[in-house]
Write a protein that holds these residues in place. Structure first.
Motif, mmCIF file in Angstrom:
data_model
loop_
_atom_site.group_PDB
_atom_site.id
_atom_site.type_symbol
_atom_site.label_atom_id
_atom_site.label_comp_id
_atom_site.label_asym_id
_atom_site.label_seq_id
_atom_site.Cartn_x
_atom_site.Cartn_y
_atom_site.Cartn_z
ATOM 1 N N CYS A 90 -40.872 66.091 -10.413
ATOM 2 C CA CYS A 90 -40.291 66.183 -8.915
ATOM 3 C C CYS A 90 -41.429 65.575 -8.081
ATOM 4 C CB CYS A 90 -40.090 67.605 -8.340
ATOM 5 S SG CYS A 90 -39.514 67.636 -6.620
ATOM 6 N N LYS A 91 -41.278 64.319 -7.129
ATOM 7 C CA LYS A 91 -42.059 63.642 -6.298
ATOM 8 C C LYS A 91 -42.569 64.527 -5.201
ATOM 9 C CE LYS A 91 -39.916 59.231 -7.577
ATOM 10 N NZ LYS A 91 -39.302 58.121 -7.056
ATOM 11 N N ARG A 92 -41.875 65.685 -4.839
ATOM 12 C CA ARG A 92 -42.344 66.414 -3.482
ATOM 13 C C ARG A 92 -42.952 67.575 -3.987
ATOM 14 N NH1 ARG A 92 -37.344 66.041 0.965
ATOM 15 N NH2 ARG A 92 -37.178 63.964 0.841
ATOM 16 N N LYS A 93 -43.168 67.854 -5.451
ATOM 17 C CA LYS A 93 -43.866 68.919 -5.727
ATOM 18 C C LYS A 93 -45.534 68.915 -5.378
ATOM 19 C CE LYS A 93 -45.473 70.822 -10.441
ATOM 20 N NZ LYS A 93 -46.663 70.596 -10.430
ATOM 21 N N CYS B 50 -33.672 72.920 -6.501
ATOM 22 C CA CYS B 50 -35.365 72.679 -6.548
ATOM 23 C C CYS B 50 -35.817 73.302 -5.251
ATOM 24 C CB CYS B 50 -35.685 71.263 -6.981
ATOM 25 S SG CYS B 50 -37.303 70.973 -6.731
ATOM 26 N N GLN B 51 -36.862 74.057 -5.409
ATOM 27 C CA GLN B 51 -37.591 74.468 -4.098
ATOM 28 C C GLN B 51 -38.392 73.420 -3.419
ATOM 29 O OE1 GLN B 51 -39.608 77.872 -5.795
ATOM 30 N NE2 GLN B 51 -41.612 76.942 -5.221
ATOM 31 N N PHE B 52 -38.537 72.514 -3.771
ATOM 32 C CA PHE B 52 -39.546 71.326 -3.443
ATOM 33 C C PHE B 52 -38.643 70.439 -2.701
ATOM 34 C CE2 PHE B 52 -41.749 72.790 -7.247
ATOM 35 C CZ PHE B 52 -42.768 73.473 -6.548
ATOM 36 N N CYS B 53 -37.681 69.626 -3.690
ATOM 37 C CA CYS B 53 -36.764 68.606 -2.914
ATOM 38 C C CYS B 53 -35.384 68.838 -2.611
ATOM 39 C CB CYS B 53 -36.830 67.642 -3.909
ATOM 40 S SG CYS B 53 -35.803 67.631 -5.598
ATOM 41 N N GLY B 54 -34.917 70.376 -3.124
ATOM 42 C CA GLY B 54 -33.695 70.732 -2.672
ATOM 43 C C GLY B 54 -32.599 70.208 -3.470
ATOM 44 N N ARG B 55 -32.991 69.516 -4.527
ATOM 45 C CA ARG B 55 -31.669 69.176 -5.281
ATOM 46 C C ARG B 55 -31.003 70.339 -6.185
ATOM 47 N NH1 ARG B 55 -32.654 64.144 -9.894
ATOM 48 N NH2 ARG B 55 -30.579 64.168 -10.653
ATOM 49 N N HIS C 296 -36.682 69.281 -14.514
ATOM 50 C CA HIS C 296 -36.870 68.571 -13.428
ATOM 51 C C HIS C 296 -38.134 68.660 -12.599
ATOM 52 C CE1 HIS C 296 -36.195 66.864 -9.428
ATOM 53 N NE2 HIS C 296 -36.534 68.220 -8.691
#
Length: 608
Positions: free
Chosen positions: A58-61, A38-43, A54
């Motif tokens: 994503c909370k960091r989106k 994920c480019q937002f949270c790195g998972r 996901h």
């Protein structure tokens, strides 16, 4: 009891093979499992479809858009032999089936498909790059289609109702901003469970506006229109068939007047913004202006109503232009900007648009060579070329009546100038207004001029300031064409409207026309360079303005949101002034030559 068969498993992907040789071949070509992050949270995720599920949660989106998923569907991974024999393939190279059969395992067909896809993509990109900043000219070509369109179709394009054009209106690949997905979902639920029509009923609002609710007075108003038309029918026309006075009484009924006037302000008003909506009343304006507004609104309602309006527009043209009011108001030594003079001028402007949109070559020629020059003479007699709106300032309280009056004058003159540039661009008609006499102001404060709610009017009037500066068209053009960019830096900080910027790019086309006419006998490399600089600076102003205007305001601007296509055309012609030959382009009554010019320019080397 026979011994169990021994199996061999890959430690990295856990694939099972029956022999050790198969396992060794597999390990030699094995590609480790690809993780999707994920480019937002790195998972990281093992599969792309899990990653796509996901993204929305994503909370960091935040408000960032979800990345494109690419082309959906099953990706082909079977080798050539398995495809030919319709056998299941494990996707390895070589695959288990080919190893067992002793066949050559290859992916040539897949690679050929990939090469074809890349070739098609490169070809499409090459075609896209053939235009300035990848700007298509769908509006210019659709609006000027030589095929005789119905009046209804032309008006739909002009009013911005053509659904295929809106996405091309903005800068480069810009589109009208969309709300994020969470807002979109919420609005969908809102409209699903709540009857929004009960909150804001447009039909109810229309019946209360413009004086249309007074049915008794509306009948008297309709009688005024029919009285004017009856005199013209008897003196000039001898119609047989549908378009008769009996048909007019049915067409201009109070019910239709209500429908057509509302349609005018809902659709046609997007491109004809020189009549103040909030103070408009069908019972206080002249019968000529109401007739023109009714016919214009009818052209946007349905093909049948547009056809009827087309039949009565000839009567309206002669009634307005050859009537005593037009001659008496302007054919005197010192005509004034009185209300009756402005209303007959506005009526003449509207009926010219209707007549010009018809496919009859004779009518087009009459409007271009006779009616429009009469409008130009009237504007000069009224000194509209010098009108400005100084009613808005930072130091004085806003006089709304004076503001609306002066702004309507400015917008009427701006529209006449746009009509002049329209004839120059599409029909190579020499501009009648010169830039030296363009001393009128630019349209300003769209929100204030268009607002209909009293509470919104108060808020808009409080926010309406111009820094003490009134923008004059001629001065703006001078700033854009100057070699020194000092004054342009001050200019770009001023607020602009899409109407005003459309007017500026149209005036640059009129200057370009004059340059092209002189280029056959004079070296104009310097002036063309100044014009090219002006176009680049205009583009900066457009980009800045377009990205700061609300999407709702953009949609209200009708065809003016396509100003970037006029910029594309001007940029091409400054690089290729001989794009159209003037000696074969004068006095045209069709747009066939214009289409031929655009096709040539689209194949011309792009502007860097």
């Amino acid at each position: 009891m026979p011994a169990s068969r021994q199996s061999y498993k890959c430690d990295r992907c856990h694939q099972v093979y029956s022999t050790s040789s198969h396992l060794r071949r597999h390990e030699a070509t094995h590609v480790p499992r690809k993780d999707f992050a994920c480019q937002f949270c790195g998972r990281s995720f093992a599969r792309s479809d899990v990653l796509r599920r996901h993204f929305p949660a994503c909370k960091r989106k935040g408000r960032n858009p979800i990345p494109s998923e690419g082309t959906r569907g099953r990706k082909r991974k079977a080798c050539d032999a398995c495809v030919k024999s319709r056998t299941q393939c494990d996707g390895d190279l070589p695959c288990e089936t080919c190893l067992h059969r002793g066949l050559e395992c290859s992916l040539n067909f897949i690679r050929e498909q990939e090469r074809t896809a890349r070739s098609n993509q490169n070809e499409q990109e090459r075609l896209d790059d053939s235009s300035v900043n990848k700007i298509p000219v769908h509006f210019l070509l659709n609006f000027t289609d030589p095929a005789s369109k119905r009046l209804y179709d032309v008006q739909r394009v002009l009013t911005g109702c053509d659904k295929d054009l809106g996405k091309y209106a903005s800068c480069g690949k810009y589109e009208i901003p969309n709300v994020d997905s969470s807002t979109e979902q919420w609005m969908g639920l809102f409209h699903l469970f709540i009857d929004t029509a009960a909150l804001d009923n447009p039909d109810q609002d229309k019946s209360l506006m413009y004086g249309l609710a007074d049915t008794q007075e509306l009948s008297n108003t309709v009688s005024r229109i029919l009285g004017l038309m009856k005199d013209m029918f008897e003196s000039r026309f001898n119609y047989k068939g549908h378009h008769t006075m009996e048909g007019a009484e049915s067409f201009f009924s109070p019910t239709n007047i209500t429908l057509f006037v509302s349609a005018f302000f809902e659709h046609s008003y997007k491109g004809i913004r020189f009549i103040h909506k909030a103070s408009f009343n069908v019972h206080t304006i002249s019968a000529q202006l109401l007739l023109a507004i009714t016919l214009m609104g009818a052209t946007c309602v349905s093909p049948q109503d547009a056809s009827s309006a087309e039949g009565y527009s000839d009567v309206a043209e002669y009634l307005i232009f050859d009537g005593p009011e037009f001659g008496k108001g302007f054919n005197i030594d010192n005509p004034s900007l009185a209300r009756e003079n402005m209303e007959i001028l506005q009526a003449a402007m509207l009926i010219s648009v209707i007549q010009w949109s018809k496919g009859d070559v004779t009518i087009k020629r009459r409007i271009r060579t006779h009616r429009f020059p009469a409008l130009v003479c009237a504007a000069r007699a009224l000194r509209l070329t010098q009108v400005t709106n100084h009613a808005v300032s930072d130091t004085e309280s806003l006089d709304l009546d004076r503001y609306f009056y002066r702004e309507s004058l400015v917008r009427a003159m701006a529209w006449l100038y746009l009509m002049d540039s329209h004839l120059a661009v599409y029909y190579r008609n020499p501009p009648q207004f010169k830039i030296a006499e363009a001393c009128f102001g630019l349209p300003q404060h769209e929100e204030l001029y268009d607002t209909m709610e009293p509470s919104a009017l108060v808020n808009a009037s409080r926010n309406a300031t111009n820094g003490g500066l009134t923008l004059i068209l001629k001065s703006v053009i001078q700033c854009l064409m100057e070699k020194d960019g000092g004054r342009f830096e001050e200019l770009i900080s001023q607020p602009f409207t899409l109407f005003g910027l459309f007017l500026v790019i149209a005036s640059l086309h009129c200057i370009l026309f004059d340059f092209q006419a002189l280029d056959t006998c004079v070296d104009l490399s310097g002036p063309f360079g100044s014009l090219d600089t002006a176009l680049d600076r205009w583009k900066q102003m457009w980009d800045l303005t377009y990205t700061t205007i609300m999407p709702s305001d953009i949609r209200k601007s009708g065809y003016m949101v396509h100003a970037l296509e006029l910029w594309w055309l001007a940029k091409k012609l400054t690089q290729k002034p001989t794009g159209i030959y003037l000696e074969s382009g004068f006095a045209l009554d069709s747009t066939a030559t214009f289409h031929e010019m655009v096709r040539e320019l689209k194949d011309f080397q792009p502007v860097q």
